[in-house]
Design a protein around this motif. Structure first.
Motif, mmCIF file in Angstrom:
data_model
loop_
_atom_site.group_PDB
_atom_site.id
_atom_site.type_symbol
_atom_site.label_atom_id
_atom_site.label_comp_id
_atom_site.label_asym_id
_atom_site.label_seq_id
_atom_site.Cartn_x
_atom_site.Cartn_y
_atom_site.Cartn_z
ATOM 1 N N UNK A 1 9.721 -14.387 3.674
ATOM 2 C CA UNK A 1 10.540 -13.357 2.974
ATOM 3 C C UNK A 1 9.739 -12.622 1.804
ATOM 4 N N UNK A 2 10.048 -11.450 1.725
ATOM 5 C CA UNK A 2 9.432 -10.949 0.195
ATOM 6 C C UNK A 2 10.353 -9.470 -0.015
ATOM 7 N N UNK A 3 10.376 -9.377 -1.204
ATOM 8 C CA UNK A 3 11.155 -8.290 -1.752
ATOM 9 C C UNK A 3 10.164 -7.428 -2.641
ATOM 10 N N UNK A 4 10.509 -6.311 -2.634
ATOM 11 C CA UNK A 4 9.897 -4.975 -3.463
ATOM 12 C C UNK A 4 11.091 -4.540 -4.453
ATOM 13 N N UNK A 5 10.935 -4.410 -5.687
ATOM 14 C CA UNK A 5 11.623 -3.637 -6.665
ATOM 15 C C UNK A 5 10.779 -2.449 -7.067
ATOM 16 N N UNK A 6 11.092 -1.550 -6.377
ATOM 17 C CA UNK A 6 10.382 -0.176 -6.557
ATOM 18 C C UNK A 6 11.017 0.853 -7.267
ATOM 19 N N UNK B 1 0.909 -1.390 -0.074
ATOM 20 C CA UNK B 1 -0.079 -0.043 0.112
ATOM 21 C C UNK B 1 0.761 1.205 -0.015
ATOM 22 N N UNK B 2 1.892 1.303 0.633
ATOM 23 C CA UNK B 2 2.649 2.412 0.899
ATOM 24 C C UNK B 2 3.272 2.694 -0.536
ATOM 25 N N UNK B 3 4.109 1.963 -1.128
ATOM 26 C CA UNK B 3 4.626 1.871 -2.513
ATOM 27 C C UNK B 3 3.982 1.951 -3.592
ATOM 28 N N UNK B 4 2.697 1.173 -3.471
ATOM 29 C CA UNK B 4 1.669 1.055 -4.644
ATOM 30 C C UNK B 4 2.389 0.095 -5.813
ATOM 31 N N UNK B 5 2.987 -0.941 -5.030
ATOM 32 C CA UNK B 5 3.505 -2.177 -5.932
ATOM 33 C C UNK B 5 3.245 -3.566 -5.093
ATOM 34 N N UNK B 6 3.285 -4.326 -5.833
ATOM 35 C CA UNK B 6 3.263 -5.959 -5.452
ATOM 36 C C UNK B 6 4.927 -6.299 -5.189
ATOM 37 N N UNK B 7 4.856 -7.456 -4.357
ATOM 38 C CA UNK B 7 6.522 -7.845 -4.325
ATOM 39 C C UNK B 7 6.685 -8.482 -5.480
ATOM 40 N N UNK B 8 8.055 -8.212 -5.777
ATOM 41 C CA UNK B 8 8.552 -9.089 -6.732
ATOM 42 C C UNK B 8 8.971 -10.400 -6.637
ATOM 43 N N UNK B 9 9.200 -10.711 -5.400
ATOM 44 C CA UNK B 9 9.498 -12.019 -4.930
ATOM 45 C C UNK B 9 8.906 -12.249 -3.513
ATOM 46 N N UNK B 10 8.439 -13.596 -3.567
ATOM 47 C CA UNK B 10 7.539 -13.834 -2.395
ATOM 48 C C UNK B 10 7.772 -15.219 -1.994
ATOM 49 N N UNK B 11 8.418 -15.655 -0.749
ATOM 50 C CA UNK B 11 8.811 -16.837 -0.382
ATOM 51 C C UNK B 11 8.342 -17.005 1.136
ATOM 52 N N UNK B 12 8.200 -17.952 1.719
ATOM 53 C CA UNK B 12 7.832 -18.296 3.272
ATOM 54 C C UNK B 12 8.972 -17.495 4.190
ATOM 55 N N UNK C 1 14.342 1.724 -5.040
ATOM 56 C CA UNK C 1 14.713 1.006 -3.905
ATOM 57 C C UNK C 1 14.442 -0.490 -3.883
ATOM 58 N N UNK C 2 15.161 -1.250 -3.131
ATOM 59 C CA UNK C 2 14.961 -2.656 -3.171
ATOM 60 C C UNK C 2 14.626 -2.764 -1.746
ATOM 61 N N UNK C 3 13.327 -2.967 -1.307
ATOM 62 C CA UNK C 3 12.922 -3.264 0.010
ATOM 63 C C UNK C 3 12.809 -4.998 0.170
#
Length: 178
Positions: A35-40, A22-33, A45-47
């Protein structure tokens, strides 16, 4: 394109993914148990979110896992390694290491207070990771492991002659990560 990476410890990765989406308006680029990362894109930013409730306190307590700069190529990692070592910073190199569900080449350095920074490139996707706390460059160079570090044994650790541990003020010895 290079971008800053911010890796956070979170107590509940599902709640964190919902919030940061919601904060960055994007879905995660990768999602695992756990763990998640966002390529913003904006801001660049790589969150990275690492479920680690044992260290995550309230507010900012325990929030920081590690910091980094994601670059596009191994040549850029090598150039950063050379530049940082030439400036007298103790570096710890990891090649072909599985971290954060990716195969990576990276170099680690510590800020004056011991916060670990990595300059890294992603070589390929991976099904393995060791989420948890991240060791400092000095710990990597000395072969020390903290429980659940986000790395696997390094191919080698490059420590420039005369490198000094930023915190201890002592020479750094070459060893293997983790």
């Amino acid at each position: 394109m290079a971008r800053v990476q911010l890796a956070l410890n979170v107590s509940d990765v599902d709640a964190a993914v919902e919030f940061y989406g919601k904060l960055f308006g994007v879905e995660p680029a990768k999602r695992r148990p756990g763990y998640a990362n966002f390529a913003i894109d904006t801001p660049p930013l790589k969150l990275v979110l690492i479920e680690n409730p044992d260290v995550r306190g309230a507010g900012v307590a325990g929030a920081l896992n590690h910091l980094g700069v994601e670059v596009e190529t191994t040549d850029e990692v090598s150039a950063a390694t050379g530049r940082l070592a030439a400036l007298g910073l103790a570096t710890a190199v990891q090649e072909n290491t599985a971290c954060c569900y990716a195969l990576q080449d990276k170099v680690w350095v510590d800020d004056p207070d011991g916060a670990p920074w990595e300059v890294y490139t992603v070589l390929a996707d991976s099904d393995s990771a060791r989420p948890g706390s991240t060791p400092s460059a000095a710990q990597l160079a000395d072969g020390q492991e903290q429980g659940g570090v986000c790395c696997t044994p390094a191919a080698h650790v490059a420590v420039p002659a005369g490198a000094v541990d930023l915190l201890a003020g002592e020479p750094v010895s070459a060893a293997h990560c983790c």
